[in-house]
Each structure stands twice: as structure tokens, then as C-alpha cells.
Design a protein around this motif. Structure first.
Motif, mmCIF file in Angstrom:
data_model
loop_
_atom_site.group_PDB
_atom_site.id
_atom_site.type_symbol
_atom_site.label_atom_id
_atom_site.label_comp_id
_atom_site.label_asym_id
_atom_site.label_seq_id
_atom_site.Cartn_x
_atom_site.Cartn_y
_atom_site.Cartn_z
ATOM 1 N N GLY A 23 0.776 -1.224 0.000
ATOM 2 C CA GLY A 23 0.000 0.000 0.000
ATOM 3 C C GLY A 23 0.812 1.280 0.000
ATOM 4 O O GLY A 23 1.967 1.320 0.404
ATOM 5 N N TYR A 24 0.145 2.347 -0.412
ATOM 6 C CA TYR A 24 0.724 3.686 -0.411
ATOM 7 C C TYR A 24 0.317 4.408 0.865
ATOM 8 O O TYR A 24 -0.469 3.891 1.676
ATOM 9 C CB TYR A 24 0.282 4.472 -1.641
ATOM 10 C CG TYR A 24 -1.204 4.402 -1.922
ATOM 11 C CD1 TYR A 24 -2.109 5.228 -1.272
ATOM 12 C CD2 TYR A 24 -1.709 3.499 -2.867
ATOM 13 C CE1 TYR A 24 -3.458 5.168 -1.529
ATOM 14 C CE2 TYR A 24 -3.058 3.428 -3.132
ATOM 15 C CZ TYR A 24 -3.931 4.265 -2.469
ATOM 16 O OH TYR A 24 -5.281 4.193 -2.723
ATOM 17 N N GLY A 27 -3.261 4.494 2.311
ATOM 18 C CA GLY A 27 -4.061 3.552 1.538
ATOM 19 C C GLY A 27 -4.164 2.188 2.177
ATOM 20 O O GLY A 27 -3.576 1.919 3.230
ATOM 21 N N SER A 31 -7.801 -0.550 -2.761
ATOM 22 C CA SER A 31 -7.451 0.085 -4.038
ATOM 23 C C SER A 31 -6.972 -0.917 -5.075
ATOM 24 O O SER A 31 -6.953 -0.617 -6.270
ATOM 25 C CB SER A 31 -6.357 1.140 -3.820
ATOM 26 O OG SER A 31 -6.802 2.160 -2.958
ATOM 27 N N TYR A 32 -6.563 -2.105 -4.631
ATOM 28 C CA TYR A 32 -5.994 -3.084 -5.539
ATOM 29 C C TYR A 32 -6.957 -4.224 -5.884
ATOM 30 O O TYR A 32 -6.620 -5.084 -6.704
ATOM 31 C CB TYR A 32 -4.724 -3.691 -4.922
ATOM 32 C CG TYR A 32 -3.650 -2.679 -4.604
ATOM 33 C CD1 TYR A 32 -3.335 -1.657 -5.495
ATOM 34 C CD2 TYR A 32 -2.942 -2.749 -3.409
ATOM 35 C CE1 TYR A 32 -2.350 -0.733 -5.207
ATOM 36 C CE2 TYR A 32 -1.937 -1.832 -3.115
ATOM 37 C CZ TYR A 32 -1.652 -0.820 -4.012
ATOM 38 O OH TYR A 32 -0.665 0.085 -3.735
ATOM 39 N N MET A 146 -6.181 13.998 -0.316
ATOM 40 C CA MET A 146 -6.857 12.727 -0.569
ATOM 41 C C MET A 146 -8.025 12.892 -1.535
ATOM 42 O O MET A 146 -8.267 12.036 -2.387
ATOM 43 C CB MET A 146 -7.323 12.111 0.751
ATOM 44 C CG MET A 146 -6.175 11.573 1.599
ATOM 45 S SD MET A 146 -6.727 10.693 3.098
ATOM 46 C CE MET A 146 -6.907 12.052 4.247
ATOM 47 N N LEU A 151 -8.813 9.425 -3.248
ATOM 48 C CA LEU A 151 -8.580 8.407 -2.236
ATOM 49 C C LEU A 151 -9.747 8.262 -1.267
ATOM 50 O O LEU A 151 -9.765 7.321 -0.473
ATOM 51 C CB LEU A 151 -7.317 8.742 -1.437
ATOM 52 C CG LEU A 151 -6.028 8.888 -2.239
ATOM 53 C CD1 LEU A 151 -4.853 9.093 -1.303
ATOM 54 C CD2 LEU A 151 -5.792 7.667 -3.101
ATOM 55 N N PHE A 229 -1.586 9.303 -9.409
ATOM 56 C CA PHE A 229 -2.355 8.067 -9.557
ATOM 57 C C PHE A 229 -2.801 7.860 -11.010
ATOM 58 O O PHE A 229 -3.774 7.149 -11.254
ATOM 59 C CB PHE A 229 -3.564 8.072 -8.614
ATOM 60 C CG PHE A 229 -3.195 7.831 -7.168
ATOM 61 C CD1 PHE A 229 -3.236 6.567 -6.614
ATOM 62 C CD2 PHE A 229 -2.786 8.883 -6.358
ATOM 63 C CE1 PHE A 229 -2.889 6.343 -5.292
ATOM 64 C CE2 PHE A 229 -2.432 8.665 -5.030
ATOM 65 C CZ PHE A 229 -2.484 7.394 -4.500
#
Length: 252
Positions: A23-24, A27, A31-32, A146, A151, A229
């Protein structure tokens, strides 16, 4: 390792390779999750959940960089029953590099390739505290950051309690990130694939050369449309741009 730590959205008993995502800053694994739909044949997607979020919400956040990296190494090793490609985005790129280099030093299991995204290379000349977002930012500035990069989903934006939790998570990750110090002589043998956004002002012009100093077997650099992103269309299909995935899968 518990499913709350190594999350595999679509288990594939026929997989011959695993794509492990880290993760970032601020995050999590969510998200994945959609990337499971764009995996090449034979590749299974997995994501590592850091402490203090999502399925590990009841756990304390990592207090510093080494604590987080130790946690991630344990998770990656547990997911490395197959050859794997290790991926990190933004802060996750530094985590991925540090994890890969430490695993190589220990004799494995090391990744077949390292994919880093939207990140300058970690180096002693990098002022970590100057990286965006910053611990000096106000809560509203962090929320703005964000929001800018998408995000925060609508249900978070509409809830003061969830917005506060998002800021708390972001600050915890910034604290960990700012405790990072490059280990002297750390490099990786794994081939490195680097992605950056054409409009990302956080990325240095010499980013490929930076990573080349750390990558013993070269760096393949691809610039993609968008900023940190990328564009939504690119982000949603990012693994499909990765030569590391298709090239590492053994021919059937």
C-alpha cells in the motif's frame, strides 16, 4: 498468514505466479481489489494489509519504518508459495524496495521482479520530511490531498467520523514514512520496472537514473498519462501495462 493480512480477491488454484501489492501512504488493500480482473493468465493478485486498517483495524499502527517492514516481510514470505512479483505505489515503492533487498540479503524468498510506481528512489540525499503529503499539513490539507487523488469514496466524504479516521490513518503512515532511513549499500538484484505519471510534479526528472543506482539488473521506465495516480482508466488497468507480469510467467 491470516486472510486479513494477505488478501487474495480471486483465488486461482492454477496460478503459477503471484502479484503481491503493497500500500501507499494512507491507503489499503481496497485500491488493488479490482486488479484481480486484469491479471494475465496464470497470475494471482494479492495485497498486503498493513496494521491498523481494514481487516486489521483492531491492531495498532506500526510505530516506525522497521516495524512496518518486518510486518510486511512476514506477510510476503507467507504469500511466496509461488514465484512472485512485488509491487509498490508511492510510499509502497520504498517499502517494496526495502523488503526485496532484505529478502535477497537473507537468501529469499526474493521476488522475480520489482515494480515501483510514482516514487523517486530512496536515497540519503532525499529529505523524507519534504515528501508530499507532509506531517506539517493541517487536517484539511490532508483531506484536500486525498480528495484530489480520489482516495476518499463518497461514503467517507459524507461522514465526519470516517473523515477523521482517514486523517488518522494518513498521519500514522506519514509518521512511519518519515522514520525511513536508507540502509547503506542496499540494492536489489531483481529487475526493476518503474512507472511514473506524465503530469506528476512530485517525480524528479532523473527518476530512472536514481533507481538505476539501486537496481543491479536494470530499470525499465514507462511514463503513463496522468499525475500521481495516473488517470482513472490507467489506474484501474495498471497491471496490464506491466511487462514484468507477462514475462515472468513460465510458458505453458
Amino acid at each position: 498468514m491470516k486472510d486479513t493480512v494477505v488478501v487474495r480477491p480471486k483465488r486461482d488454484p492454477k496460478a503459477v505466479m503471484r502479484f503481491i501489492c503493497l500500500g501507499y501512504c494512507g491507503g489499503g488493500v481496497s485500491s488493488y481489489m479490482r486488479w484481480a480482473d486484469v491479471m494475465p493468465p496464470g497470475v494471482e493478485a494479492a495485497a498486503i494489509c498493513y496494521p491498523g486498517r481494514e481487516g486489521r483495524f483492531v491492531e495498532d499502527f506500526a510505530e516506525n519504518w522497521d516495524e512496518l517492514v518486518d510486518d510486511v516481510i512476514e506477510a510476503v514470505v507467507s504469500a511466496a508459495g509461488l514465484p512472485y512479483v512485488l509491487f509498490g505505489h508511492s510510499m509502497g515503492s520504498w517499502v517494496a524496495f526495502d523488503v526485496a533487498s532484505r529478502l535477497e540479503e537473507r537468501g529469499g524468498p526474493a521476488p522475480a521482479a520489482l515494480v515501483v510506481s510514482s516514487a523517486n528512489a530512496p536515497s540519503e540525499s532525499l529529505a523524507v520530511e519534504e515528501v508530499t503529503p507532509s506531517r506539517r499539513d493541517s487536517d484539511e490539507q490532508l483531506l484536500t490531498w486525498m480528495r484530489q487523488f480520489g482516495l476518499l469514496p463518497r461514503h467517507v466524504l459524507d461522514s465526519a467520523e470516517l473523515r477523521d479516521m482517514a486523517v488518522e490513518l494518513m498521519r500514522a503512515d506519514i509518521r512511519v514514512r518519515d522514520s525511513f532511513r536508507p540502509r547503506e549499500g542496499a540494492t536489489v538484484q531483481a529487475p526493476v520496472e518503474l512507472f511514473t505519471g506524465a503530469d506528476d510534479e512530485t517525480i524528479d526528472p532523473d527518476v530512472r537514473e536514481q533507481w538505476l543506482r539501486l537496481a543491479k539488473n536494470g530499470v525499465r521506465h514507462t511514463e503513463l498519462p496522468g499525475s500521481h495516480f495516473y488517470t482513472p482508466e490507467v489506474w484501474n488497468a495498471l497491471p496490464s501495462y506491466m511487462a514484468s507480469l507477462s514475462e515472468q510467467v513460465p510458458a505453458s
